[in-house]
Design an enzyme around this catalytic site. Structure first.
Site, mmCIF file in Angstrom:
data_model
loop_
_atom_site.group_PDB
_atom_site.id
_atom_site.type_symbol
_atom_site.label_atom_id
_atom_site.label_comp_id
_atom_site.label_asym_id
_atom_site.label_seq_id
_atom_site.Cartn_x
_atom_site.Cartn_y
_atom_site.Cartn_z
ATOM 1 N N LEU A 1 79.015 -51.650 6.366
ATOM 2 C CA LEU A 1 80.030 -51.160 7.300
ATOM 3 C C LEU A 1 81.063 -50.481 6.405
ATOM 4 C CD1 LEU A 1 80.576 -54.185 9.739
ATOM 5 C CD2 LEU A 1 79.285 -52.082 10.151
ATOM 6 N N ASP A 2 81.654 -49.389 6.879
ATOM 7 C CA ASP A 2 82.669 -48.702 6.079
ATOM 8 C C ASP A 2 83.854 -49.637 5.829
ATOM 9 O OD1 ASP A 2 81.102 -46.464 6.263
ATOM 10 O OD2 ASP A 2 82.240 -45.592 7.931
ATOM 11 N N LYS A 3 84.644 -49.278 4.821
ATOM 12 C CA LYS A 3 85.798 -50.112 4.457
ATOM 13 C C LYS A 3 86.733 -50.330 5.656
ATOM 14 C CE LYS A 3 89.623 -50.042 1.245
ATOM 15 N NZ LYS A 3 90.370 -49.179 0.326
#
Ligand code: URA
Length: 230
Positions: free
Chosen positions: A100-102
């Protein structure tokens, strides 16, 4: 194995937290409360109950994390905190299943089972992932069909069919069956919209539990593990 080590290994809390559970008498060993955190147990044969929940020892660990913003989905990073920094776990070899993106929040599976992770991420298996998102830009009704037909990304990649449901003018739900880099953000950009928040609410049959706060995690149940493997 020591009782506190076993409970921490299984993801019931940090070593410190599980020691507290034991000292408070929350753990029954073969039907009797134990208060001694360093007591040795036979992980294969002893019956261990923590607050009415049966603890089944497994070498393999499966944790469901509600990822907060600000953490990268990696096992190690020189600059940023990683999702593993949230796991108070003695077991080595844990890693997140996919990314998952930051700035994305929500359901992230953490395991040390490389085989299962590989299968869940394989394009062959089309595991469904559902996200809730808010966005800027105008959503047109015709976009729903475009998602179904396959959005073309800026690099020419044609996405697999996806399902989009509009909840409010700037809020929606989207299910995808693949996992390209920044996929949702790029799909939305391809239609002239920009994602302002993104939260994964399901992965395959697993749903983000309503009572699991961001930054918290819990072990998968036996049934959930069997389902995932199936
Ligand atoms: N799609 C994105 O753009 N970001 C994520 O974190 C997950 C899916």
């Amino acid at each position: 194995m020591r009782l506190d080590k076993l409970l921490a290994h299984m993801g019931y809390g940090s070593r410190k937290e599980v020691k507290t559970f034991i000292r408070k008498g929350y753990v029954l060993l073969n039907g009797e409360a134990v208060f001694d955190d360093d007591i040795k147990v036979d992980e294969e044969n002893d019956e261990i109950i923590l607050l009415d929940q049966s603890v089944e020892y497994q070498k393999q660990i499966y944790l469901l994390l509600n990822k907060p913003k600000g953490y990268v989905s990696a096992t190690y990073d020189t600059k940023e905190p990683t999702v593993l920094d949230l796991i108070e776990e003695t077991q080595k070899g844990l890693f997140p299943v996919g990314r998952l993106d930051k700035d994305t929040t929500g359901l992230l599976l953490i395991t040390n089972d490389g085989k299962l992770a590989h299968e869940l991420l394989s394009p062959k298996h089309h595991v469904a992932k559902t996200y809730e998102l808010t966005f800027t830009g105008e959503f047109k009704n015709s976009f729903v069909n475009q998602f179904k037909e396959g959005i073309v990304l800026e690099d020419g990649y044609i996405c697999k069919p996806a399902l989009f449901t509009l909840i409010e003018p700037q809020r929606g739900k989207i299910t995808i069956f693949e996992g390209k880099f920044h996929q949702i953000k790029r799909m939305m950009l391809a239609l002239g919209m920009e994602v302002t928040s993104l939260r994964r609410i399901s992965f395959g049959d697993l749903e983000l539990p309503k009572d699991l706060a961001e930054g918290e995690y819990r072990p998968l149940t036996k049934e959930e593990i069997e389902h995932l493997k199936a």
